[in-house]
Design an enzyme around this catalytic site. Structure first.
Site, PDB file in Angstrom:
ATOM      1  N   GLN A   1      33.655  -8.432  -0.122  1.00 39.29           N
ATOM      2  CA  GLN A   1      32.503  -8.552   0.821  1.00 39.29           C
ATOM      3  C   GLN A   1      32.100  -7.897   2.218  1.00 39.29           C
ATOM      4  O   GLN A   1      30.868  -7.379   2.273  1.00 39.29           O
ATOM      5  CB  GLN A   1      32.022  -9.911   0.303  1.00 39.29           C
TER       6      GLN A   1
ATOM      7  N   ASP B   1      34.990 -26.659  -1.982  1.00 35.54           N
ATOM      8  CA  ASP B   1      35.613 -25.125  -3.509  1.00 35.54           C
ATOM      9  C   ASP B   1      36.881 -25.066  -2.808  1.00 35.54           C
ATOM     10  O   ASP B   1      37.642 -25.379  -3.504  1.00 35.54           O
ATOM     11  CB  ASP B   1      34.797 -24.161  -3.253  1.00 35.54           C
TER      12      ASP B   1
ATOM     13  N   SER C   1      32.985 -10.867 -13.630  1.00 33.29           N
ATOM     14  CA  SER C   1      32.407 -11.767 -14.515  1.00 33.29           C
ATOM     15  C   SER C   1      31.276 -12.651 -13.946  1.00 33.29           C
ATOM     16  O   SER C   1      30.725 -12.657 -14.999  1.00 33.29           O
ATOM     17  CB  SER C   1      33.501 -13.104 -14.164  1.00 33.29           C
ATOM     18  N   GLN C   2      31.107 -12.844 -12.900  1.00 31.97           N
ATOM     19  CA  GLN C   2      29.530 -13.801 -12.471  1.00 31.97           C
ATOM     20  C   GLN C   2      28.357 -12.282 -12.629  1.00 31.97           C
ATOM     21  O   GLN C   2      27.679 -12.854 -13.232  1.00 31.97           O
ATOM     22  CB  GLN C   2      29.722 -13.610 -10.951  1.00 31.97           C
TER      23      GLN C   2
ATOM     24  N   HIS D   1      29.024 -17.898  -3.994  1.00 33.85           N
ATOM     25  CA  HIS D   1      30.264 -18.844  -3.020  1.00 33.85           C
ATOM     26  C   HIS D   1      29.803 -18.567  -1.460  1.00 33.85           C
ATOM     27  O   HIS D   1      29.567 -17.632  -1.044  1.00 33.85           O
ATOM     28  CB  HIS D   1      31.473 -17.726  -3.411  1.00 33.85           C
TER      29      HIS D   1
ATOM     30  N   SER E   1      33.256   3.575 -11.223  1.00 35.57           N
ATOM     31  CA  SER E   1      33.748   2.202 -11.394  1.00 35.57           C
ATOM     32  C   SER E   1      33.429   2.222 -12.956  1.00 35.57           C
ATOM     33  O   SER E   1      32.568   2.991 -13.526  1.00 35.57           O
ATOM     34  CB  SER E   1      32.838   0.971 -10.974  1.00 35.57           C
TER      35      SER E   1
END
Ligand code: NAD
Ligand code: MG
Length: 339
Positions: free
Chosen positions: A86, A191, A27-28, A108, A51
């Site tokens: 991550q 958040d 998405s990002q 984030h 991928s």
């Protein structure tokens, strides 16, 4: 008052001659990579070998490398893969290449705030976090606008971390809409709190309760779905546009009277706030983060069973059937529904 920045405060020349690797093409990731490329930046996408996004990114005109190759090549490494993977990817594929003077970036703060990633002292660490889904980051950019962003700097090794972060945000179009300064600490905690107590956790449980009460009292499930779930968006759109006053202006006086009389009956303020403070405390002291990290290490049994249970809930089944027959509820709604 939070400090705000706009396009005039951002200098894209801080990205001149800098190579930017976008790790992940979800998405990002796709939005950051394409917007930066269209802003004239030197971008490549870092992906896993094999991928399925590899062809998509290349098809969109982007250079693609493996994650370690991209991290080695780049001056700025933006990590846009799922938060829960991550740390593993960073330690294996990125950390070896984080040499002095480079920058590590996030959208984030979770992994920095909870020390799952501890970057070396010689690199800049910044956050460029759009306050909206990636597809909107891309579509607004193409339309000449942008999604508001948060900027934060955790480490300023070069003395230019803020300028680089602001230039990056200008590159993805965020400065057109406005950039709010924050910290990794505050962004992460607010958040998590917002999504758990109000936006996702709170709202879903509120709607589920309303739906169940009507259905258990013998009303048609379709009717319950419309009243307690489908209309939520219409109401929120009004609040989003002009605050609660705008909603109260559009609804009937009967509805507004009911809001004052019954709202506090179902959400007892002091008790709800006390419970919210307990959630906040779990976020602040790392209890929630620890649970989520452990859940991922243990194969996500709780998470997966909850997801399966929800799929079978009558409200989801009834909603699915209703949406099939709604000519005005299309895929465009899904774009704005992630995260
Ligand atoms: P996403 O799920 O849409 O995309 C993640 C991408 O990472 C996918 O392409 C996936 O294939 C890839 N990926 C997953 N595991 C990988 C691995 N082991 N190695 C390499 N690639 C892997 O995620 P997203 O929503 O774009 O989120 C990315 C970051 O942006 C997160 O930090 C998130 O918190 C943040 N963020 C998201 C939103 C949003 O609305 N989606 C908004 C602001 C910030
Ligand atoms: Mg959020």
């Amino acid at each position: 008052m939070a400090k705000m920045y706009y396009e005039k405060d951002c200098d894209l020349s801080y990205l001149k001659g800098k190579k930017i690797a976008i790790i992940g093409y979800g998405s990002q990731g796709h939005a950051h990579a394409l917007n930066l490329k269209d802003s004239g930046c030197d971008v490549c996408v870092g992906l896993r070998e094999g991928s399925r996004n590899w062809a998509a990114a290349e098809g969109a005109g982007l250079a693609v490398k493996t994650v370690p190759a991209a991290a080695e090549w780049a001056d700025i490494v933006m990590i846009l893969i799922n938060d829960e993977v991550q740390a593993e990817v960073y330690h294996r594929d990125i950390a070896p290449y984080m040499t002095e003077g480079k920058a590590l970036a996030f959208a984030h703060g979770f992994n920095i705030r909870y020390q799952q990633i501890v970057p070396p002292a010689g690199v800049d660490v910044f956050m460029a976090a759009p306050k909206g889904p990636g597809h909107t980051v891309r579509s607004t950019y193409v339309a000449g606008k942008g999604v508001p962003c948060l900027v934060a700097v955790e480490q300023d090794a070069t003395g230019h971390a803020y300028q680089i972060a602001l230039a990056y945000i200008a590159g993805i179009g965020g400065a057109r809409a406005g950039v709010m300064e924050t910290t990794f600490h505050d962004e992460t905690e607010t958040d998590l709190f917002g999504e758990q107590t109000v936006l996702c956790g709170g709202v879903v449980d509120l709607m589920r309760c309303g739906f169940e009460v009507l259905v258990e009292a013998g009303y048609e499930p379709e009717n319950a779905y419309f009243e307690c779930i489908h209309e939520m968006k219409l109401i929120i759109d009004l609040i989003n546009k002009g605050g609660v006053a705008a909603m109260n202006f559009s609804i009937s006086d009967t509805a507004e009277f009911g809001e004052y009389v019954s709202g506090p009956r179902v959400i007892p303020h002091e008790e709800t706030k006390e419970r919210m403070r307990a959630v906040l405390s779990d976020i602040q002291d790392g209890t929630f983060a620890g649970k989520w990290i452990a859940e991922n290490k243990n194969g996500r049994t709780f998470f997966n069973s909850k997801r399966q249970q929800l799929k079978k809930h009558q409200m989801e089944i009834v909603g699915g059937e209703l949406r099939k027959n709604m000519i005005w509820g299309g895929d465009s709604d899904l774009d704005t529904a992630s995260n």
